[in-house]
Enzyme design. Structure first.
Site, PDB file in Angstrom:
ATOM      1  N   HIS A   1       0.839  -1.204   0.000  1.00  0.00           N
ATOM      2  CA  HIS A   1       0.000   0.000   0.000  1.00  0.00           C
ATOM      3  C   HIS A   1       0.877   1.259   0.000  1.00  0.00           C
ATOM      4  O   HIS A   1       0.701   2.155  -0.838  1.00  0.00           O
ATOM      5  CB  HIS A   1      -0.909  -0.026   1.235  1.00  0.00           C
ATOM      6  CG  HIS A   1      -1.814   1.159   1.365  1.00  0.00           C
ATOM      7  ND1 HIS A   1      -3.114   1.163   0.903  1.00  0.00           N
ATOM      8  CD2 HIS A   1      -1.615   2.379   1.902  1.00  0.00           C
ATOM      9  CE1 HIS A   1      -3.664   2.350   1.155  1.00  0.00           C
ATOM     10  NE2 HIS A   1      -2.769   3.103   1.762  1.00  0.00           N
ATOM     11  N   GLU A   2       1.815   1.321   0.919  1.00  0.00           N
ATOM     12  CA  GLU A   2       2.671   2.513   1.012  1.00  0.00           C
ATOM     13  C   GLU A   2       3.551   2.647  -0.226  1.00  0.00           C
ATOM     14  O   GLU A   2       3.903   3.758  -0.644  1.00  0.00           O
ATOM     15  CB  GLU A   2       3.530   2.472   2.284  1.00  0.00           C
ATOM     16  CG  GLU A   2       2.744   2.398   3.599  1.00  0.00           C
ATOM     17  CD  GLU A   2       1.684   3.474   3.762  1.00  0.00           C
ATOM     18  OE1 GLU A   2       1.814   4.552   3.154  1.00  0.00           O
ATOM     19  OE2 GLU A   2       0.704   3.229   4.489  1.00  0.00           O
TER      20      GLU A   2
ATOM     21  N   HIS B   1       1.715   4.652  -2.718  1.00  0.00           N
ATOM     22  CA  HIS B   1       1.894   6.090  -2.449  1.00  0.00           C
ATOM     23  C   HIS B   1       3.265   6.556  -2.944  1.00  0.00           C
ATOM     24  O   HIS B   1       3.398   7.617  -3.556  1.00  0.00           O
ATOM     25  CB  HIS B   1       1.811   6.366  -0.941  1.00  0.00           C
ATOM     26  CG  HIS B   1       0.420   6.394  -0.378  1.00  0.00           C
ATOM     27  ND1 HIS B   1      -0.547   7.238  -0.857  1.00  0.00           N
ATOM     28  CD2 HIS B   1      -0.160   5.716   0.641  1.00  0.00           C
ATOM     29  CE1 HIS B   1      -1.677   7.068  -0.149  1.00  0.00           C
ATOM     30  NE2 HIS B   1      -1.460   6.145   0.761  1.00  0.00           N
TER      31      HIS B   1
ATOM     32  N   GLU C   1      -4.554   8.495  -2.429  1.00  0.00           N
ATOM     33  CA  GLU C   1      -5.089   7.225  -1.918  1.00  0.00           C
ATOM     34  C   GLU C   1      -5.445   6.297  -3.078  1.00  0.00           C
ATOM     35  O   GLU C   1      -5.337   5.078  -2.961  1.00  0.00           O
ATOM     36  CB  GLU C   1      -6.313   7.513  -1.030  1.00  0.00           C
ATOM     37  CG  GLU C   1      -6.713   6.384  -0.106  1.00  0.00           C
ATOM     38  CD  GLU C   1      -5.694   6.062   0.986  1.00  0.00           C
ATOM     39  OE1 GLU C   1      -4.787   6.874   1.263  1.00  0.00           O
ATOM     40  OE2 GLU C   1      -5.795   4.954   1.545  1.00  0.00           O
TER      41      GLU C   1
END
Lengths: 507, 507
Positions: free
Chosen positions: B274-275, B278, B304
């Site tokens: 997930h990160e 980003h 997001e």
């Protein structure tokens, strides 16, 4: 109207300055943390972004000092001085010193210096491994020209000689007359003393070298244990790794670094101990004066005295080796003979004249500094031209240590300082070493239990003396005043010589 | 004379602004790095020193925006706009937006907000574990009062409704009319769909859970390997550990964090993925516009969407599980059945209505957001009073997900946002999830080889599409314009619903 304005400027000028300098210090601290990150954490590709961040911080903190309001407040605070207590007055004095350094140079000169240093340093990084002084010579000439200009500008503002004006930024209050005397004395003492030490050393069998590998994780754990022994508070600091070990961060969050080699354990450990000495000074600065100029470390010579006191004076002793020996055996079994206390002591006090300053032992180290000190003074005065540095360097090494560098790589190209525009810094190293000897002697005289406590791994008595006598002084006194108050007299090279005599030529 | 002054102000106003905003961005980046350090590196005792550094940075960067000169330059640059290229014009537009946000609130209100948030958050940290809403109620009332005032002030400057003015800081250009429609649609869709998914899920055997321990060092090494697979460049970033995972740093030095548990491997790994999503967005921002407003990430919803595209769309798929399975087996032998691709897929797509937003699956997550969005709008409008939040919350949970929190701890006290003064942020999470589905569908349509490439651990085709279509847009267009240009239409909840249908109720 102008009367009223003058009055309203005067009211609370000092308090206003405290707020202003608090912000200035916080911005400098932010830059300090980012410098630490750059050395210990940042990936290679982060350099240009970090340079932008540091440049922006540099600009805004410099503006805070140089904008007219700061000068007006300093003027106005002068009239309040009678109502201030001694620490506030000392703080105001330091604010002025910082302000003079910030405003002495016009922004064109500051920018020219910064650009010249950046390009000279880049060329030096090529020239050093190649031993090619000619390659970097024009860049160093540009630096020295600008340094002379800056020294002149600061000298006029500070009422000092140009070279002293440069030193003042690193070690405020240092004077060439004092340093000349100390260094001349040591230069005269060294040849015979060194000869006798080497002769004595040659007669004894060489100390046993411990054999690795020494896994980095275990070295780090041992280093942290030793840091705690000295008094390092891990709630207010960290130990990490970087190419060039240093002590960074801020007093409430001290970041020290070291580097490890798997085949070597004693040197990284002593490096950690050295930086822990710096860290204890930062951490011990007067907490009620955080972020004020008077609450900062006094100068680089006194800072170096604190790392060298903990390293050279306290930890390269048989006392500390007695404590360290079982820790090393426990962590790295199989080297019992090498880790025996007396063998450790001998490993940690080996003397050998060499070409490289950063590798030098404490006996020959001052010779490296004296050489650089003499050359940089002559450079600033104009008595020495850049093109004549290599010859002057080699001649100095010959006369001070009796050896001649095989090339400029092992000679005048070895240190980054001049190529980065830092002139006037070198004396700090040896002034620090000598001050360390004098402070440690005074501490042990005031509390004779200190050495025995260290042999038990108890640094509390030493720190109990250092805290009020050095750390908590901050910048409220000059270095000379701190040393005199703590030891009964100003810096005295005899104490350092006596220490060397005891350690290297005991009866 | 005044003519001349006006002229000299006009000449190069835009260029002058670029320099000014470059410095402003660099100061914000410095603060960002210090925030990362605070979470990932800083010892406990460093907090108050760090607060001083961040406060000083906040003050000087705010001053840079709000000093009259900035407003004058923006005014003057308006007249230069015809001579600017589209990116410069977009940059000027973003400068204005940043300036309006910075100047809309007077400094008394900013200070009151900051103080209220600090004390409310502190009380919330006590009230949450105790499930005691009454304890924090007066503090939250103070926050909401100030938020209403700020929303009103920004609304007037921005020509938006008060709630939209708050959202504009997080996701510029978002409008309640659009969001209302999207969320109403989803709220209507959810009950039947969720029922069908749960029924289908109940019929199949539960997926096999892998059994630990999973040593942290091995999890980290695997995480770094997966990051490299996705395209993370370790020359421009790091992976570290923090209590709350996040993506920090700057585009050329992206710092992501995660947290590990020795008994769990799938969730920390998905957190890293997930990160990394980003991070890929930050890293892919237009490098020629670094440190300019137009070069920054568009908004938090689009941000997001990039983490959720990589996590939810690309990596919780059977494709990615096919690639991941042998890596997991190699790193943690003995869990072959649990790490089988289809079992992994089922572990990563388990649906279960629950009370806690951050633990929610992608089907029920929007319900948590819709609830908060409705309540915070009503709070800003004054239609809902703080004292009525708990009842309204529980009622909303009942109607959206059919469950009632046992206490306010599992209800309205669970999120820090409101208690920290952040109102208008929540919609970003679900707008991001829906945008992610739409972008991923468009990417796969444009390049149908993307899923098969991911199954081989090759994210290059996906990134090759995301870079020009999203990352390199920076803030040159609005989010709606970026989505429309990339997918052929504005945000369409049908695409998200179709994705859920395919994943959870395949024929």
């Amino acid at each position: 109207m102008s009367q009223n304005t003058a009055k309203s400027n005067t009211v609370g000028a000092y308090e206003n300055l405290e707020n202003r300098f608090r912000r200035w210090s916080a911005l400098r601290d932010a830059a300090g943390m980012l410098h630490w990150d750059m050395s210990a954490m940042m990936p290679e590709g982060g350099h240009s972004a970090r340079a932008e961040q540091l440049a922006a911080l540099g600009v805004v903190s410099h503006q805070l000092l140089t904008e007219p309001k700061t000068g007006e407040l300093l003027q106005a605070a002068h009239e309040e001085a009678k109502g201030l207590d001694p620490w506030q007055r000392a703080n105001l004095h330091e604010m002025r010193r910082v302000h003079v350094h910030a405003t002495a140079l016009n922004s064109d000169l500051v920018e020219a210096m910064s650009k010249a240093a950046t390009s000279c340093e880049a060329v030096w990084r090529q020239a050093r491994p190649a031993g090619d002084f000619a390659m970097v010579k024009p860049h160093l000439e540009a630096i020295i020209r600008l340094v002379r200009e800056a020294a002149q500008a600061k000298a006029e503002k500070l009422g000092l000689s140009p070279y002293e004006a440069l030193m003042d930024e690193y070690e405020p209050g240092s004077r060439t007359a004092d340093i000349d005397a100390v260094f001349a004395d040591y230069a005269a003492f060294l040849p015979d003393f060194l000869g006798a030490v080497l002769e004595r050393q040659a007669k004894a069998p060489a100390p046993i070298e411990p054999k690795g590998p020494f896994p980095v994780e275990k070295q780090k754990a041992l280093g942290e244990r030793v840091m705690k022994t000295i008094g390092f508070d891990f709630d207010h600091g960290r130990l990490d790794t970087s190419l060039h070990p240093f002590c960074g961060g801020v007093p409430d969050d001290v970041r020290i670094t070291t580097r490890y080699a798997e085949d070597q354990v004693t040197s990284a450990l002593m490096g950690i101990i050295h930086e822990t000495g710096h860290a204890m000074y930062e951490r011990g600065l007067p907490s009620q004066w955080r972020l004020q100029p008077v609450g900062q470390a006094r100068g680089m010579a006194l800072h170096e005295s604190q790392s060298l006191l903990v390293e050279m004076q306290a930890s390269r002793s048989l006392d500390f080796c007695t404590f360290l020996s079982p820790l090393l055996n426990e962590t790295f079994p199989g080297n019992e003979a090498a880790f025996a206390p007396d063998n450790l002591r001998r490993l940690y006090s080996r003397v050998e004249p060499g070409f490289i300053r950063v590798d030098a032992d404490e006996v020959t180290y001052p010779a490296h500094v004296i050489l650089r000190y003499r050359l940089e003074q002559a450079l600033v005065k104009g008595d020495l031209q850049v093109g004549d540095i290599p010859a002057a360097w080699n001649e100095g090494m010959k006369s001070l240590l009796g050896i001649k560098p095989p090339s400029d790589r092992e000679g005048c190209l070895q240190d980054i300082h001049w190529f980065d525009g830092a002139v006037g810094y070198f004396p700090c190293y040896s002034l620090g070493a000598m001050t360390a000897a004098q402070l440690y002697a005074a501490a042990c005289e005031a509390d004779p239990r200190i050495p025995a406590a260290i042999a038990r791994g108890d640094f509390a008595p030493l720190m109990a003396w250092l805290r009020p006598n050095v750390h908590e002084r901050g910048s409220s006194l000059t270095t000379a005043e701190i040393v005199t108050a703590a030891t009964g007299r100003p810096l005295d090279v005899e104490v350092f010589k006596a220490h060397l005599q005891r350690r290297y030529l005991p009866d």
